[in-house]
Design a protein around this motif. Structure first.
Motif, PDB file in Angstrom:
ATOM      1  N   VAL A   1       0.824  -1.208   0.000  1.00  0.00           N
ATOM      2  CA  VAL A   1       0.000   0.000   0.000  1.00  0.00           C
ATOM      3  C   VAL A   1       0.864   1.266   0.000  1.00  0.00           C
ATOM      4  O   VAL A   1       0.393   2.336  -0.407  1.00  0.00           O
ATOM      5  N   TYR A   2       2.112   1.157   0.445  1.00  0.00           N
ATOM      6  CA  TYR A   2       2.971   2.348   0.495  1.00  0.00           C
ATOM      7  C   TYR A   2       3.375   2.823  -0.898  1.00  0.00           C
ATOM      8  O   TYR A   2       3.766   3.976  -1.069  1.00  0.00           O
ATOM      9  N   GLY A   3       3.273   1.951  -1.880  1.00  0.00           N
ATOM     10  CA  GLY A   3       3.381   2.340  -3.281  1.00  0.00           C
ATOM     11  C   GLY A   3       4.599   3.162  -3.636  1.00  0.00           C
ATOM     12  O   GLY A   3       5.744   2.760  -3.410  1.00  0.00           O
TER      13      GLY A   3
ATOM     14  N   ALA B   1       1.310   8.642   4.281  1.00  0.00           N
ATOM     15  CA  ALA B   1       0.268   8.630   3.254  1.00  0.00           C
ATOM     16  C   ALA B   1       0.449   7.421   2.337  1.00  0.00           C
ATOM     17  O   ALA B   1       1.579   7.013   2.039  1.00  0.00           O
ATOM     18  N   VAL B   2      -0.670   6.855   1.900  1.00  0.00           N
ATOM     19  CA  VAL B   2      -0.639   5.697   0.984  1.00  0.00           C
ATOM     20  C   VAL B   2      -1.539   5.993  -0.210  1.00  0.00           C
ATOM     21  O   VAL B   2      -2.385   5.184  -0.594  1.00  0.00           O
ATOM     22  N   ASP B   3      -1.312   7.130  -0.811  1.00  0.00           N
ATOM     23  CA  ASP B   3      -2.205   7.620  -1.869  1.00  0.00           C
ATOM     24  C   ASP B   3      -1.745   7.277  -3.278  1.00  0.00           C
ATOM     25  O   ASP B   3      -2.403   7.663  -4.241  1.00  0.00           O
ATOM     26  N   HIS B   4      -0.627   6.550  -3.417  1.00  0.00           N
ATOM     27  CA  HIS B   4      -0.096   6.287  -4.758  1.00  0.00           C
ATOM     28  C   HIS B   4       0.269   4.815  -4.922  1.00  0.00           C
ATOM     29  O   HIS B   4       1.438   4.459  -5.096  1.00  0.00           O
TER      30      HIS B   4
ATOM     31  N   ALA C   1      -2.254  -3.624  -4.719  1.00  0.00           N
ATOM     32  CA  ALA C   1      -2.037  -2.636  -3.662  1.00  0.00           C
ATOM     33  C   ALA C   1      -3.256  -1.735  -3.490  1.00  0.00           C
ATOM     34  O   ALA C   1      -3.629  -1.387  -2.363  1.00  0.00           O
ATOM     35  N   ALA C   2      -3.873  -1.359  -4.601  1.00  0.00           N
ATOM     36  CA  ALA C   2      -5.052  -0.494  -4.530  1.00  0.00           C
ATOM     37  C   ALA C   2      -6.200  -1.183  -3.791  1.00  0.00           C
ATOM     38  O   ALA C   2      -6.929  -0.546  -3.017  1.00  0.00           O
ATOM     39  N   THR C   3      -6.371  -2.498  -3.992  1.00  0.00           N
ATOM     40  CA  THR C   3      -7.444  -3.196  -3.292  1.00  0.00           C
ATOM     41  C   THR C   3      -7.154  -3.291  -1.796  1.00  0.00           C
ATOM     42  O   THR C   3      -8.074  -3.233  -0.972  1.00  0.00           O
TER      43      THR C   3
ATOM     44  N   GLN D   1      10.193  -3.808 -13.224  1.00  0.00           N
ATOM     45  CA  GLN D   1       8.924  -4.192 -13.824  1.00  0.00           C
ATOM     46  C   GLN D   1       7.792  -3.294 -13.331  1.00  0.00           C
ATOM     47  O   GLN D   1       7.836  -2.784 -12.202  1.00  0.00           O
ATOM     48  N   PRO D   2       6.745  -3.100 -14.160  1.00  0.00           N
ATOM     49  CA  PRO D   2       5.604  -2.295 -13.708  1.00  0.00           C
ATOM     50  C   PRO D   2       4.983  -2.866 -12.438  1.00  0.00           C
ATOM     51  O   PRO D   2       4.798  -4.067 -12.311  1.00  0.00           O
ATOM     52  N   GLY D   3       4.673  -1.986 -11.504  1.00  0.00           N
ATOM     53  CA  GLY D   3       4.040  -2.402 -10.260  1.00  0.00           C
ATOM     54  C   GLY D   3       5.000  -2.717  -9.140  1.00  0.00           C
ATOM     55  O   GLY D   3       4.581  -2.875  -7.993  1.00  0.00           O
ATOM     56  N   ASP D   4       6.299  -2.833  -9.441  1.00  0.00           N
ATOM     57  CA  ASP D   4       7.267  -3.182  -8.408  1.00  0.00           C
ATOM     58  C   ASP D   4       7.620  -1.977  -7.546  1.00  0.00           C
ATOM     59  O   ASP D   4       7.756  -0.855  -8.036  1.00  0.00           O
ATOM     60  N   VAL D   5       7.808  -2.233  -6.259  1.00  0.00           N
ATOM     61  CA  VAL D   5       8.265  -1.226  -5.300  1.00  0.00           C
ATOM     62  C   VAL D   5       9.765  -1.418  -5.105  1.00  0.00           C
ATOM     63  O   VAL D   5      10.243  -2.550  -4.998  1.00  0.00           O
ATOM     64  N   LEU D   6      10.522  -0.318  -5.042  1.00  0.00           N
ATOM     65  CA  LEU D   6      11.975  -0.421  -4.974  1.00  0.00           C
ATOM     66  C   LEU D   6      12.464  -1.002  -3.655  1.00  0.00           C
ATOM     67  O   LEU D   6      13.359  -1.845  -3.626  1.00  0.00           O
ATOM     68  N   ALA D   7      11.909  -0.538  -2.544  1.00  0.00           N
ATOM     69  CA  ALA D   7      12.399  -0.975  -1.240  1.00  0.00           C
ATOM     70  C   ALA D   7      11.263  -0.939  -0.228  1.00  0.00           C
ATOM     71  O   ALA D   7      10.379  -0.085  -0.294  1.00  0.00           O
ATOM     72  N   THR D   8      11.296  -1.893   0.709  1.00  0.00           N
ATOM     73  CA  THR D   8      10.339  -1.881   1.814  1.00  0.00           C
ATOM     74  C   THR D   8      11.090  -2.029   3.125  1.00  0.00           C
ATOM     75  O   THR D   8      12.094  -2.755   3.209  1.00  0.00           O
TER      76      THR D   8
END
Length: 354
Positions: A131-133, A145-148, A154-156, A293-300
């Motif tokens: 969700v942190y996108g 914020a988790v607006d992106h 993640a949106a669901t 790749q599309p949709g991937d997050v760089l780091a968590t």
């Protein structure tokens, strides 16, 4: 307490059922045993739980079946709901978005309606670090914020948090959203990297590392996930009397609703993670480095301080120890009759990048 666990045949769900049954709770399971991945693994998990703690009721039905879900709540009247069922996977959401609407949105609405019409003491539901996108400031705080979101999945999950808040506000349902961070361990999902990588290394097949292996992930061992959940179970959130609508805290509310990060708080680069997996498997990998790749997050990376404040617990199991336990299970489960899980193909003498 009488606890309904959805996704009971799933990775986290099976471990959760085992723990709650051992703790003396009356557990009622639910799963639809869909074919997103091989259902035989799901059945094997259920068998493993029953071998360890005995039989428990398990309903085979779909979250999106509104009438069936309404009957289940009316007949069983659970005191607590642990909602872990969902359509998972970031990349799969690019191929089959409707599955996420059916399970993660319509299915979650049916859970909320059940908790509304037959009030529960606590609803705990799985959210996700995804969700942190696009937010790249780590460690992630539940107040961020988790607006992106960067994927429909993640949106669901972000939508689930908002839906839970609305029902908590309107109907007083105590809701805890659990943002899980890269869960791994025995009985894990075949579409997740530990299983994919271990099988590829064992079979001598190339491993695809996106973003050239520079992703960082906050890996969290399954036992730490379940310990966190079990400790939160008896602590339903209360309305925060200090919550300020003019300067709102995104992780709490004037309603009985809270968010928690459940993560190891120790991000690891994928290349280093792969090196540990190679060590425990005793084999080197063939690596194919690919772009982001599309949709991937760089780091968590999780800030799990809220979890610690409520439960006194933070995840403790290191990636090295956790991967050792995972590999021991993997070799046993996927040995295909071989005593040590030896693969059929020729193995590289050292790591190769192609």
């Amino acid at each position: 307490m009488k606890v309904l666990v959805t996704g009971a045949a799933g990775f986290i769900g099976a471990h959760t059922c085992l723990r709650l049954l051992r703790d003396g709770h009356e557990v009622l399971g639910l799963d639809n045993f869909n074919d997103y991945y091989d259902p035989s693994l799901k059945h094997a998990r259920v068998h493993w739980v029953r071998q360890n703690v005995g039989d428990f009721p398990l309903h085979c039905l779909d979250l999106a079946d509104r009438d069936a879900m309404a009957r289940l709540f009316a007949e069983e009247r659970p005191e607590v709901v642990v909602h872990l069922a969902a359509q998972a996977g970031v990349r799969y959401s690019l191929q089959n978005p409707q599955a996420y609407v059916d399970s993660n949105l319509a299915g979650f609405l049916n859970i909320l309606e059940g908790c509304r019409r037959h009030p529960v003491q606590h609803l705990l539901y799985a959210s996700s670090s995804s969700v942190y996108g696009a937010n790249q400031r780590t460690p992630y705080r539940v107040q961020d914020a988790v607006d992106h979101p960067l994927s429909l999945y993640a949106a669901t999950k972000k939508a689930n948090e908002a839906m839970a808040h609305s029902y908590s506000h309107l109907f007083g349902i105590p809701c805890s959203g659990l943002r899980f961070f890269t869960v791994y361990g025995p009985w894990g999902r075949p579409d997740m990297s530990p299983m994919q990588f271990a099988r590829a290394i064992s079979e001598g097949r190339p491993i695809q590392l996106f973003n050239h292996g520079r992703h960082q992930r906050d890996f969290t061992y399954i036992d730490d996930i379940v310990e966190s959940l079990a400790r939160l179970l008896p602590y339903p959130p209360r309305a925060d009397a200090q919550w300020d609508a003019f300067s709102p805290d995104a992780a709490s509310s004037a309603a009985p609703w809270r968010l928690f990060n459940i993560g190891g708080q120790r991000p690891v680069e994928l290349l280093d993670y792969l090196a540990l997996l190679e060590k425990h498997l005793g084999r080197d990998a063939v690596i194919e480095l690919l772009p982001l790749q599309p949709g991937d997050v760089l780091a968590t990376c999780a800030d799990a301080s809220a979890l610690a404040r409520v439960t006194g617990f933070t995840p403790t199991i290191s990636l090295d120890e956790g991967l050792g336990r995972f590999v021991a299970w993997f070799k046993h489960y996927y040995s295909h009759g071989a005593t040590d899980g030896e693969p059929a193909g020729e193995q590289p003498k050292q790591r190769r990048v192609i």
